[in-house]
Design a protein around this motif. Structure first.
Motif, PDB file in Angstrom:
ATOM      1  N   VAL A  84     -19.103   9.351 -27.052  1.00  0.00           N
ATOM      2  CA  VAL A  84     -20.386   9.004 -27.675  1.00  0.00           C
ATOM      3  C   VAL A  84     -20.374   7.531 -28.064  1.00  0.00           C
ATOM      4  N   LYS A  85     -19.255   7.062 -28.590  1.00  0.00           N
ATOM      5  CA  LYS A  85     -19.167   5.668 -29.019  1.00  0.00           C
ATOM      6  C   LYS A  85     -19.200   4.702 -27.833  1.00  0.00           C
ATOM      7  N   ARG A  86     -19.020   5.231 -26.625  1.00  0.00           N
ATOM      8  CA  ARG A  86     -19.186   4.398 -25.433  1.00  0.00           C
ATOM      9  C   ARG A  86     -20.589   4.523 -24.857  1.00  0.00           C
ATOM     10  N   GLY A  87     -21.449   5.251 -25.553  1.00  0.00           N
ATOM     11  CA  GLY A  87     -22.838   5.360 -25.130  1.00  0.00           C
ATOM     12  C   GLY A  87     -23.130   6.530 -24.211  1.00  0.00           C
ATOM     13  N   MET A  94     -24.446   9.854 -23.642  1.00  0.00           N
ATOM     14  CA  MET A  94     -25.308  10.733 -24.428  1.00  0.00           C
ATOM     15  C   MET A  94     -25.072  12.211 -24.127  1.00  0.00           C
ATOM     16  N   HIS A 111     -28.697  13.562 -40.567  1.00  0.00           N
ATOM     17  CA  HIS A 111     -28.845  12.338 -39.777  1.00  0.00           C
ATOM     18  C   HIS A 111     -27.910  11.254 -40.301  1.00  0.00           C
ATOM     19  N   MET A 122     -24.541   9.779 -38.281  1.00  0.00           N
ATOM     20  CA  MET A 122     -24.496   8.342 -37.957  1.00  0.00           C
ATOM     21  C   MET A 122     -23.323   7.676 -38.655  1.00  0.00           C
ATOM     22  N   LEU A 135     -20.083   8.429 -36.949  1.00  0.00           N
ATOM     23  CA  LEU A 135     -19.935   7.697 -35.683  1.00  0.00           C
ATOM     24  C   LEU A 135     -19.660   6.215 -35.925  1.00  0.00           C
ATOM     25  N   ALA A 137     -31.456   7.401 -32.252  1.00  0.00           N
ATOM     26  CA  ALA A 137     -30.718   6.458 -33.095  1.00  0.00           C
ATOM     27  C   ALA A 137     -29.313   6.231 -32.540  1.00  0.00           C
ATOM     28  N   VAL A 138     -28.646   7.294 -32.117  1.00  0.00           N
ATOM     29  CA  VAL A 138     -27.300   7.171 -31.563  1.00  0.00           C
ATOM     30  C   VAL A 138     -27.337   6.358 -30.272  1.00  0.00           C
ATOM     31  N   GLU A 139     -28.325   6.643 -29.440  1.00  0.00           N
ATOM     32  CA  GLU A 139     -28.426   5.929 -28.161  1.00  0.00           C
ATOM     33  C   GLU A 139     -28.682   4.434 -28.386  1.00  0.00           C
ATOM     34  N   ARG A 169     -27.871   2.705 -30.988  1.00  0.00           N
ATOM     35  CA  ARG A 169     -26.706   2.092 -31.634  1.00  0.00           C
ATOM     36  C   ARG A 169     -25.547   1.886 -30.649  1.00  0.00           C
ATOM     37  N   PHE A 170     -25.360   2.833 -29.717  1.00  0.00           N
ATOM     38  CA  PHE A 170     -24.149   2.798 -28.891  1.00  0.00           C
ATOM     39  C   PHE A 170     -24.430   2.545 -27.413  1.00  0.00           C
ATOM     40  N   ARG A 171     -25.714   2.268 -27.075  1.00  0.00           N
ATOM     41  CA  ARG A 171     -26.038   1.997 -25.675  1.00  0.00           C
ATOM     42  C   ARG A 171     -25.242   0.794 -25.195  1.00  0.00           C
ATOM     43  N   PRO A 172     -24.607   0.895 -24.025  1.00  0.00           N
ATOM     44  CA  PRO A 172     -23.818  -0.255 -23.546  1.00  0.00           C
ATOM     45  C   PRO A 172     -24.715  -1.438 -23.198  1.00  0.00           C
TER      46      PRO A 172
END
Lengths: 179, 139
Positions: free
Chosen positions: A11-14, A16, A49, A53, A56, B68-70, B72-75
């Protein structure tokens, strides 16, 4: 099955899809844990939420000091406590008190069971904070070791308090179980 | 154990706080008694979900969190480059690249010499009119 910690890294690498899997595994239980301690579903969703967040984004999360689940619940629990402090009240006061149920006068099995559940819900809301914490964490599926990790108290204390919790609930439910 | 006693033990059974003999007695009773079993399942469902009528988080909440996650962490291009530079390189790939570099370093002077020498020779003019090896004429 991929571990929570491996999904967390993805997830931390994006990635989804990894988030979707992690959410499917933990969101319902986490929401239930929060909902039981917060006044409304909207409050529980907001804190969920924030907690996810924060888990993460936190630079402190290290899996040699706890699993993903213990970190998630530790952070979520702290968010609930912070919300109670900011409102200037104890955590127990966040939850609306339910009406004391009356003893069913010879109801049939299904109704009696529903009344038992209402009585249980009421008894849970009246639990002292130390036992309420344990109840919500245990009912979210955490082991005793994980609970000790999240709350930061010894495992022996967890076991002792769990016995107190169960005994307290048993006595509260006695009118609905002794027929 | 009768139903009254069993139902008093159901919470302890679910939270695994009963002694072994009590747990065994509860299990034995639940196998035989439909009413107590249904009560236990209802209690279990309530405890595990938090409330009999409580649904989970809304779909809107899930989508908001996902977005929000996308975000924040989108490459980003910068993150992609950093990640590529930090990626772990398999040993055999590293050795292969190192070997290529070493071979190139060894051969480069020789190649350069050949190229330059060929260039020089190509500029020479053969004068076919000049007598060959005059110095060898033996008188």
């Amino acid at each position: 099955m991929e571990s929570d910690e491996a999904l967390y890294a993805r997830v931390k690498r994006g990635e989804m899809r990894a988030f979707d899997e992690l959410y499917a595994r933990h969101a319902a239980r986490l929401f239930g844990f929060l909902r039981a301690q917060l006044p409304s579903p909207a409050d529980a969703e907001d804190v969920m939420h924030e907690a996810i967040m924060a888990t993460l984004e936190s630079k402190e999360v290290e899996f040699d000091r706890g699993s993903f689940r213990t970190w998630l619940y530790r952070i979520a629990r702290n968010r609930v406590l912070n919300r109670a402090r900011s409102m200037g009240r104890g955590k127990g006061a966040l939850v609306k008190m339910s009406v004391e149920p009356e003893r069913p006068p010879g109801a049939d099995e299904r109704i009696a069971r529903e009344e038992l559940l209402v009585a249980l819900e009421s008894a849970v809301r009246r639990l002292p904070e130390s036992l309420s914490d344990l109840y919500h964490l245990r009912s979210s599926g955490l082991s005793y070791e994980e609970m000790a990790d999240v709350i930061g108290i010894p495992l022996g204390t967890i076991k002792s308090r769990m016995n107190q919790l169960v005994e307290l609930l048993r006595k509260e439910l006695l009118p609905w179980t002794a027929r | 154990m009768d139903c009254t006693l069993i139902q008093g033990h159901l919470i302890g059974y679910h939270f695994a706080t009963l002694a072994d003999d009590e747990r065994a007695a509860v299990e034995e009773h639940l196998v035989a008694c439909g009413e107590c079993l249904r009560t236990y399942l209802a209690l279990k469902s309530f405890v595990d979900r938090g409330s009999p009528a409580e649904p989970g988080p809304s779909e809107a909440a899930r989508l908001r969190l996902r977005a929000a996650v996308e975000a924040r962490f989108r490459p980003t291009p910068a993150r992609r480059v950093t990640r590529w530079l930090r990626r772990p390189v398999p040993l055999y790939q590293g050795l292969a690249v190192a070997a290529l570099v070493a071979v190139a370093a060894v051969l480069a002077p020789a190649v350069a010499h050949i190229v330059l020498h060929d260039d020089a020779r190509s500029t020479e003019r053969v004068d076919s009119a000049r007598p060959v090896a005059e110095s060898l004429t033996i008188y």
